[in-house]
Scaffold this active site. Structure first.
Site, short mmCIF file in Angstrom:
data_model
loop_
_atom_site.label_atom_id
_atom_site.label_comp_id
_atom_site.label_asym_id
_atom_site.label_seq_id
_atom_site.Cartn_x
_atom_site.Cartn_y
_atom_site.Cartn_z
N LYS A 187 -9.20 -9.54 -5.28
CA LYS A 187 -7.96 -9.33 -6.30
C LYS A 187 -7.97 -9.97 -7.67
O LYS A 187 -9.06 -10.73 -8.03
CB LYS A 187 -6.69 -9.95 -5.70
CG LYS A 187 -6.32 -8.96 -4.30
CD LYS A 187 -6.35 -7.43 -4.81
CE LYS A 187 -5.64 -6.55 -3.63
NZ LYS A 187 -6.62 -6.52 -2.56
C1 LIG Z 1 -2.04 -2.02 -2.44
C2 LIG Z 1 -2.25 -3.04 -1.33
N1 LIG Z 1 -1.24 -3.48 -0.56
C3 LIG Z 1 -1.49 -4.49 0.27
C4 LIG Z 1 -2.56 -5.12 0.33
C5 LIG Z 1 -2.73 -6.30 1.58
O1 LIG Z 1 -3.24 -7.48 0.81
P1 LIG Z 1 -3.83 -8.62 1.71
O2 LIG Z 1 -5.31 -8.36 1.79
O3 LIG Z 1 -3.58 -9.80 0.78
O4 LIG Z 1 -2.96 -8.72 3.00
C6 LIG Z 1 -3.76 -4.62 -0.30
C7 LIG Z 1 -5.31 -5.36 -0.24
O5 LIG Z 1 -6.08 -4.83 -0.55
C8 LIG Z 1 -3.41 -3.48 -1.34
O6 LIG Z 1 -4.50 -3.22 -1.91
#
Ligand SMILES: Cc1ncc(COP(=O)(O)O)c(C=O)c1O
Length: 387
Positions: A187
């Site tokens: 990210k």
């Molecule tokens: C659109 C979206 N929502 C939620 C998430 C979940 O993030 P995390 O990996 O921090 O739980 C991601 C992760 O890639 C994502 O791309």
């Protein structure tokens, strides 16, 4: 001639400064390595970054979405409207919070939820709209918030891609209802794993504080710090969703760099756009007509009808040339569990289905060199034009 393959170019790479590494080391030596002073500091920095709206650190955006949705107190099968072109965490957390995801197809230009189709998906059971700012491009928030206001709905923004982006001059997360950020390594900023919920409601702050740590009504610092009391109450069953100080140590040094990172990402994305401008085989990311700044978490072209190769073949061919290419995302409504439980058919969301079959993510990270980008462009050219 040497047979040595060229070095691998990943599709994403975190940028960890020496200062961040030293902060982790200091944290390890400090005697307090889980949620404590460094998490508090990172949380305060995130709060200031979002113009005073309170940030609550959690162990991932998935945890943050789950906790944020739980604060809505969904009754069984109450509905949350969202997009099919997203990571499955968006849909999974709706189900895990006791709700039912209802999908609205994407706008084929921006790849964000089509705001013109939201109202017809609203039923008496709808509780919230959950837009995803796909690839770091803000969804049309004025339209979404005005529909929400008209129908008495909440808005939970999945901002996993979008920290640092802005909509009509305002930073994402600095206004609105509830937002959730991700600090996963690919990210815009990272804490290894991690996330944050952003809110301006005191009740939500309290609810998330309890939900992220066993339902306990007092933080570790309050219990274990100097002058603290070891007693606490449990106000409801909670989760173990806290961010450690080791992770926050990274975040403390990542957040001040976010502007620079996005600047670098924007420069790289612009260069891709220029290089591909007249390639008939590609459909390029397109901007909406409202004012915004893009966080360029991902650069996601799609293959057009003119392409002589398929997307999966292209990804494999790029890999053979030692270039990592991502797939964000297969449309979520094609996954078996959702189809079985909600009766969704692939053709229900034609734009998301087609995007999910043709999209790919090219390497994009702040430290990517001009030479690396040149190699990606040249290799893609060879693969697309020469087969
Ligand atoms: C659109 C979206 N929502 C939620 C998430 C979940 O993030 P995390 O990996 O921090 O739980 C991601 C992760 O890639 C994502 O791309």
């Amino acid at each position: 001639m040497s047979d040595t393959p060229p070095p691998f170019i990943p599709f994403s790479k975190p940028n960890i400064s020496e200062a961040a590494i030293e902060e982790v080391v200091s944290c390890l030596r400090s005697g307090w390595i889980t949620s404590g002073p460094r998490m508090q500091r990172f949380e305060d920095m995130l709060t200031a970054y979002h113009e005073g709206r309170r940030a609550l650190c959690v162990s991932s955006a998935t945890a943050g979405l789950h906790a944020a949705l739980l604060t809505l107190g969904l009754q069984s099968d109450e509905e949350i409207i969202t997009t099919p072109l997203t990571f499955v965490a968006t849909l999974n957390t709706i189900v895990l919070a006791g709700g039912k995801p209802v999908l609205v197809d994407i706008d084929p230009t921006t790849l964000n939820i089509n705001v013109n189709q939201i109202e017809r998906a609203i039923t008496p059971r709808t509780r919230a709209i959950m837009p995803v700012h796909f690839a770091g491009l803000p969804a049309d928030l004025d339209a979404i918030y005005s529909i929400a206001k008209k129908h008495g709905l909440r808005v939970v923004e999945d901002c996993a891609h979008a920290i640092g982006a802005s909509y009509k001059g305002k930073r994402i997360g600095s206004f609105g209802d509830l937002q959730v950020m991700s600090f996963h390594p690919n990210k815009n900023i990272t804490t290894g794993e991690g996330g944050a919920v952003i809110t301006d409601s005191i009740d939500t702050v309290y609810a998330i504080e309890c939900l992220r740590f066993h339902g306990i009504d007092r933080t570790a610092a309050e219990r274990m710090g100097k002058g603290g009391s070891q007693y606490y109450d449990v106000v409801g069953p909670g989760y173990k969703y806290n961010l450690t100080d080791m992770q926050a140590s990274l975040g403390i040094h990542q957040l001040p760099e976010l502007g620079n990172y996005i600047e670098a990402r924007t420069r790289i994305a612009k260069r891709y756009m220029e290089a591909f401008a007249d390639w008939p085989e590609l459909v390029l990311p397109a901007a909406p007509d409202y004012a915004h700044t893009h966080a360029w978490h991902l650069f996601t072209p799609r293959l057009s009808d003119k392409a002589a190769v398929g997307r999966d073949w292209l990804i494999e061919a790029m890999k053979r040339e030692n270039i990592g290419v991502g797939l964000h995302y297969q449309a979520a409504h094609v996954f078996s569990w959702y189809r079985r439980n909600f009766g969704w058919q692939p053709g229900d969301m034609p734009n998301a289905l087609q995007a999910g079959e043709r999209i790919f993510s090219l390497p994009l990270f702040p430290t990517m060199t001009d030479g690396e980008q040149e190699r990606v462009i040249k290799t893609l050219e060879k693969i697309l034009h020469k087969r």
